[in-house]
Write an enzyme that holds these catalytic residues in place. Structure first.
Site, PDB file in Angstrom:
ATOM      1  N   GLU A 103       0.837  -1.202   0.000  1.00 46.50           N
ATOM      2  CA  GLU A 103       0.000   0.000   0.000  1.00 46.50           C
ATOM      3  C   GLU A 103       0.874   1.257   0.000  1.00 46.50           C
ATOM      4  O   GLU A 103       0.592   2.229  -0.706  1.00 46.50           O
ATOM      5  CB  GLU A 103      -0.927  -0.001   1.214  1.00 46.50           C
ATOM      6  N   GLU A 123      -4.012  -9.412   3.595  1.00 42.60           N
ATOM      7  CA  GLU A 123      -4.842  -9.111   4.770  1.00 42.60           C
ATOM      8  C   GLU A 123      -6.002 -10.081   4.971  1.00 42.60           C
ATOM      9  O   GLU A 123      -6.401 -10.346   6.113  1.00 42.60           O
ATOM     10  CB  GLU A 123      -5.382  -7.671   4.668  1.00 42.60           C
TER      11      GLU A 123
END
Length: 641
Positions: A103, A123
């Protein structure tokens, strides 16, 4: 300091140094905000290079922080500030860029990676979705269907794949130097200002359906899909706000707590001091037996870089065994898991013969022959004669007494159990069975081997079935009792799948082959008389020659590979009920699962009490990775809390 700033005007190099994996902990987030302010205030700095110290870029967040209240600055705020910088940032990626690390790189204006770099958003494996813009930025950098696959599966991709997709701009063995070379050409094109890439809706919907099916009740997968869809339809800021809200909701969920438990449990299985002491060097490996299991074991060692010599007991079986290994390797190449150069290397490191004497110089031998104590003891007696004294001798037995097997050699200290799960080159679990006289350095060697093979090693004591098969046999018997009481095999299987198991107990038996367990039961019956609770249905199926998928008939019937209810099996069950004098009654899925789980936990408690397993979390790991217990439920002990 976890974040340092080095000025090499007009370039600045920001380095994250937070061992072991440069996690985005609070000190890293705060450090990045500090250097951002310094960079923006320095007119001499024109371009910023972001790098990770050591062997990785950033491998995600600090999972230990997830159970505590968040402390600012929050990662989304840091990344938004980086992307909004008036000066271009170039991410120099090495090792891994995972989760918050990927990210972070997507907020940079250019990305350069080493050829070995792995990039991913894992995740969902923790019951979460990316919470710092990952689901919003990725579909703006690559095809949304590819983004959906990465986000909702959690699987990383290689740097070469990322380059093809457009996720990175360049590959280089020295990404920092490459970033310096390109610094003057970098521009502040912000990811969030890009439009979402065009999508093939048919392909997108097909991937979405596949992911939903595979999730088997894991809510984070559905949340990931919805978040990507919002990124494709909503303005960027609204999509970011929705992503963050979904992330925080998932973070507080029971499923995320369960998956975090499994994450730490899998990393604690080899914490025993015996696993971390001095070990023996393993340079080459022998495998006895070239059946399905032996071929899988040989493949696992070949993939880990070992030379492997396989021995079959009969000369006529050598060619078949060799071809079985070659076919597995070729399947890996066809699926894109192996490059041709890797395949060629494995072929060059593989030998097969019918001569035990060919194993005179190997450092480890893994026996994978027929599950019969006399056969295995005979194999070990031969190995004792031909192998060098320091060579480790391992048995892959799934049930038998490893102490008895070790008794066939002069030095039982060099004998250990390495119980691989089928298919051995794919399944992650490895039970390391420790007989009474095994040496500590042999245990340590087995633990290191597990890691090199990419397996999750779990220490187990000696008993019938060790940890996993002992527990599985217990709840399998309970399922058989349920058949007498009124359930049918397909109803039991459906209840288990609905609970989240990968497959039901009867589907699993059909896949493995009913004849194998039948032979085991017959051998046990010679020494252990069957009690009044013994259920004869499985024996009756085998007596009819119905061994499961291999015969298109077992607990289920099979047509075109699909399981369908079997009238013949239902008839045999009805006859068994009548013979036992049992009047059947309907059983709901909840009633079925309550009984199976109760029996599973009862046996798990006894396994722990007997010292066969070291700790409750080890049993959770075994049942999840070896027997399809739903990962998102955390395992039998976690669910009992």
């Amino acid at each position: 300091m976890t974040v340092t700033l080095q000025r090499d005007v007009p370039v600045a190099i920001v380095t994250i140094d937070n061992p072991p994996v440069n996690a985005t902990s609070q000190s890293v987030r705060a450090g990045l905000m500090t250097v951002l302010e310094q960079i923006d205030a320095d007119a001499g700095i024109k371009t910023v290079i972001l790098a990770g110290a050591g062997r990785t870029f950033v491998a995600g967040g600090d999972i230990k922080e997830f159970s505590a209240p968040p402390v600012p600055p929050h990662l989304p705020d840091v990344l938004n500030a980086m992307e909004a910088s008036a000066k271009p940032w170039i991410a120099a990626l090495n090792g891994t860029a995972l989760g918050g690390g990927l990210e972070m790189s997507m907020t940079c204006h250019m990305r350069i990676a080493t050829p070995e770099t792995q990039l991913g958003l894992p995740e969902v494996n923790l019951g979460l979705i990316p919470g710092a813009g990952g689901t919003v930025r990725l579909p703006r950098l690559i095809d949304p269907t590819e983004a959906l696959t990465m986000i909702a599966s959690g699987k990383p991709i290689s740097a070469s794949h990322a380059l093809r997709l457009g996720l990175i701009d360049k590959m280089s063995d020295d990404p920092v130097q490459a970033a310096k070379d390109l610094a003057s050409k970098a521009v502040t094109t912000r990811t969030l200002q890009r439009a979402v890439r065009p999508v093939d809706q048919t392909s997108f919907d097909a991937v979405k359906a596949r992911l939903h099916k595979k999730a088997r009740g894991q809510i984070s997968v559905g949340a990931a899909i919805r978040s990507v869809e919002r990124a494709m339809t909503l303005p960027a800021q609204l999509a970011l706000d929705a992503e963050r809200a979904a992330f925080l909701e998932l973070k507080a969920s029971e499923q995320s707590a369960a998956l975090r438990h499994v994450f730490f449990a899998e990393r604690a299985t080899l914490a025993d001091p015996r696993c971390n002491g001095p070990s023996r060097d393993i340079a080459s490996v022998g495998v006895i037996g070239g059946g399905t299991m032996g071929a899988g074991i040989a493949t696992a060692f070949l993939r880990a870089g070992y030379p492997v010599h396989m021995v079959e007991r009969e000369a006529g079986a050598v060619g078949t065994a060799r071809k079985r290994v070659q076919d597995i390797l070729e399947q890996g190449r066809k699926r894109g898991l192996l490059a041709q150069v890797q395949l060629d290397s494995m072929h060059n490191r593989f030998r097969a013969s019918d001569r035990y004497g060919d194993l005179d110089e190997v450092d480890l031998v893994v026996e994978a022959v027929f599950e019969d104590i006399a056969v295995k003891r005979a194999v070990f007696a031969q190995l004792d004669e031909v192998t060098k004294p320091r060579a480790i001798l391992a048995t892959n037995t799934s049930y038998l007494d490893v102490n008895q097997i070790a008794g066939a050699v002069a030095d039982p200290a060099r004998v250990i159990g390495l119980h691989f799960f089928s298919p051995a080159h794919i399944m992650k679990l490895l039970e390391i069975v420790t007989p009474d006289k095994v040496a500590d350095d042999v245990i340590a060697t087995a633990a290191k081997l597990a890691k090199r093979l990419g397996k999750i090693g779990v220490l187990a004591g000696v008993c019938d079935g060790f940890i996993g098969n002992r527990i599985m046999c217990s709840y399998r018997h309970e399922a058989d009792v349920l058949l007498l009481e009124g359930a049918l095999p397909w109803e039991v299987d459906a209840a288990m799948r609905e609970y989240g198991f990968a497959m039901g107990i009867y589907e699993m038996q059909d896949m493995a082959g009913l004849d194998i367990a039948w032979a085991t039961r017959a051998r046990r019956a010679e020494t252990a008389p069957r009690d009044d609770g013994y259920v004869t249905v499985a024996d009756s199926l085998c007596e009819n020659g119905w061994f499961g998928r291999k015969t298109d008939k077992g607990w289920h019937d099979y047509a075109d590979g699909q399981a369908i209810p079997s009238k013949d099996t239902a008839k045999i069950i009805a006859e068994a009920r009548e013979m036992k004098g049992v009047s059947p009654r309907p059983l709901t899925p909840d009633q079925i699962m309550d009984r199976i789980l109760s029996r599973l936990r009862m046996e798990a408690d006894q396994v722990l009490a007997d010292g066969v397993a070291r700790q409750p979390s080890d049993i959770d790991v075994v049942m999840i990775n070896g027997y399809g217990f739903p990962r998102w439920r955390g395992g039998p002990f976690f669910t009992a809390k």
